[in-house]
Write a protein that holds these residues in place. Structure first.
Motif, short mmCIF file in Angstrom:
data_model
loop_
_atom_site.label_atom_id
_atom_site.label_comp_id
_atom_site.label_asym_id
_atom_site.label_seq_id
_atom_site.Cartn_x
_atom_site.Cartn_y
_atom_site.Cartn_z
N ARG A 3 -11.18 2.38 5.16
CA ARG A 3 -10.35 3.15 4.24
C ARG A 3 -10.56 2.60 2.83
N HIS A 4 -10.74 3.51 1.87
CA HIS A 4 -11.04 3.11 0.51
C HIS A 4 -10.01 3.74 -0.44
N MET A 5 -9.36 2.91 -1.23
CA MET A 5 -8.42 3.39 -2.23
C MET A 5 -9.02 3.19 -3.62
N LEU A 41 0.84 -1.19 0.00
CA LEU A 41 0.00 0.00 0.00
C LEU A 41 0.88 1.25 0.00
N PRO A 42 0.79 2.10 -1.04
CA PRO A 42 1.67 3.28 -1.11
C PRO A 42 1.31 4.32 -0.05
N GLY A 90 1.60 8.67 -4.27
CA GLY A 90 2.49 9.01 -5.36
C GLY A 90 2.08 8.45 -6.70
N LEU A 91 1.16 7.47 -6.71
CA LEU A 91 0.68 6.88 -7.96
C LEU A 91 -0.61 7.52 -8.44
#
Length: 365
Positions: free
Chosen positions: A357-359, A248-249, A342-343
């Motif tokens: 938490r949602h990415m 995970l970034p 960063g992505l």
């Protein structure tokens, strides 16, 4: 002596509705349309299965003579559901099958032998963690909107893994990841396991019979959830779930503080300009403002601006509108944060302890 039992309408109605959730119409194996009833020692157990999962609920009853039989699960639930409040229901074996009565109502039920019914075999699975059922359901519900496709068969479910202080539920479809922690007590080792997505909803219903505390254990192939008077056994998803916790970034830059209610409403408005060929939304960040834009050939265009707390650099990006709506909609409460890594992935979570938490991955819009 007549094989029979008498129990309260409310108890058998709740139990029959809970176990029926795993029943699916099966013409090839008729007994799978039934519920197995076992009456003995002042208790009646109701058991159903689709051969991928089993649900069992036990209720108190006055048992005349022990017996076991199977009857249509839908019919038993309907009989219990339509009986008057406060009534008692009696079920007995007859020469031609089974009979039930409640007040002045009488029913005949077709039966199949109980030995034809696939038993619930827990294979000696021992409890490995203890937690509140409500906490498990809340954590699963926070992530189960993320559903992987057939190309990601090992991710077609909800992952449970041990973390400090409890467990974490997660779902990943290649374009978005949702995770949610829950308090639990781990007894020894608890290896990650993935519950099949079709089973997730069945667990919520089958265990909703007044169960409070539960235990969970698994052997890598099967998982057993035990809540005292309710048990649920399910096959697990095969294959390895992505170890996202290792990859995970980190987020960078200034966070965006926003009202989940206001942003959800704005996304609903600009979504009116979306059509089947365009599922994206352009997002533009400026000081204390977030602007959403959607354009399509058949539905025109729409723009809306939400006031936010942001002091970073101007930024333009894009996301799936539905994915972003799902993430914001799953935030408990109104105060939430949006971070970028960063992505270019967006990380959305509520400003509250143990919030999901949602990415969401970016897309060209």
């Amino acid at each position: 002596m007549t094989h029979s039992f008498i129990t309260e309408r409310a108890a058998i109605s709740r139990a029959a509705a809970a176990v029926r959730t795993v029943v699916s119409a099966n013409k090839a194996i008729p007994v799978l349309n039934n519920v197995r009833i076992e009456a003995r020692d002042g208790r009646v157990g109701l058991l159903t299965t689709n051969q991928d999962c089993w649900a069992e609920v036990t209720i108190a009853a006055a048992v005349n003579d022990p017996f076991a039989i199977t009857v249509p699960a839908a019919l038993l639930e309907d009989i219990a559901r339509t009986a008057p409040d406060g009534a008692q229901i009696e079920l007995m074996l007859t020469d031609t099958g089974a009979a039930a009565k409640s007040g002045r109502a009488r029913f005949r039920l077709p039966t199949l032998p109980s030995d034809q019914f696939p038993p619930l075999n827990d294979h000696g699975i021992e409890p490995q963690l203890r937690m509140k059922l409500a906490d498990l359901i809340a954590a699963i519900s926070a992530v189960d909107h993320v559903k992987a496709g057939d190309h990601m068969s090992s991710h077609q479910g909800v992952l449970l893994r041990a973390i400090p202080g409890g467990i974490e539920c997660a779902a990943f479809d290649g374009n978005r990841l949702s995770i949610c922690p829950a308090e639990a007590v781990i007894d020894g080792e608890f290896a990650p396991m993935t519950i099949p997505m079709p089973v997730v909803g069945k667990i919520k219903s089958a265990m909703a019979v007044g169960v409070d505390d539960i235990t969970i254990g698994h052997n890598g192939r099967l998982a057993l959830i035990n809540g005292g008077n309710a048990r649920f056994l399910t096959r697990l998803v095969e294959g390895k779930f992505t170890e996202y916790w290792k990859k995970l970034p980190d987020t960078v830059g200034e966070p965006v503080l926003f009202s989940a209610r206001d942003l959800s409403a704005a996304m609903a408005r600009v979504g009116l300009a979306q059509d089947q060929f365009n599922n994206g939304v352009a997002v533009e960040l400026a000081t204390d403002s977030l602007t959403l834009s959607v354009a399509s050939q058949s539905a025109g265009a729409a723009t809306d601006t939400v006031m936010v707390g942001y002091s970073g650099e101007r930024r333009k990006t894009g996301f799936s509108l539905q994915f972003l709506r799902d993430a914001v909609g799953k935030c408990p409460g109104d105060e939430a944060e949006l971070h970028f890594d960063g992505l270019g992935n967006a990380h959305v979570f509520a400003r509250s302890p143990n919030a999901p938490r949602h990415m969401v991955c970016p897309m060209n819009v």
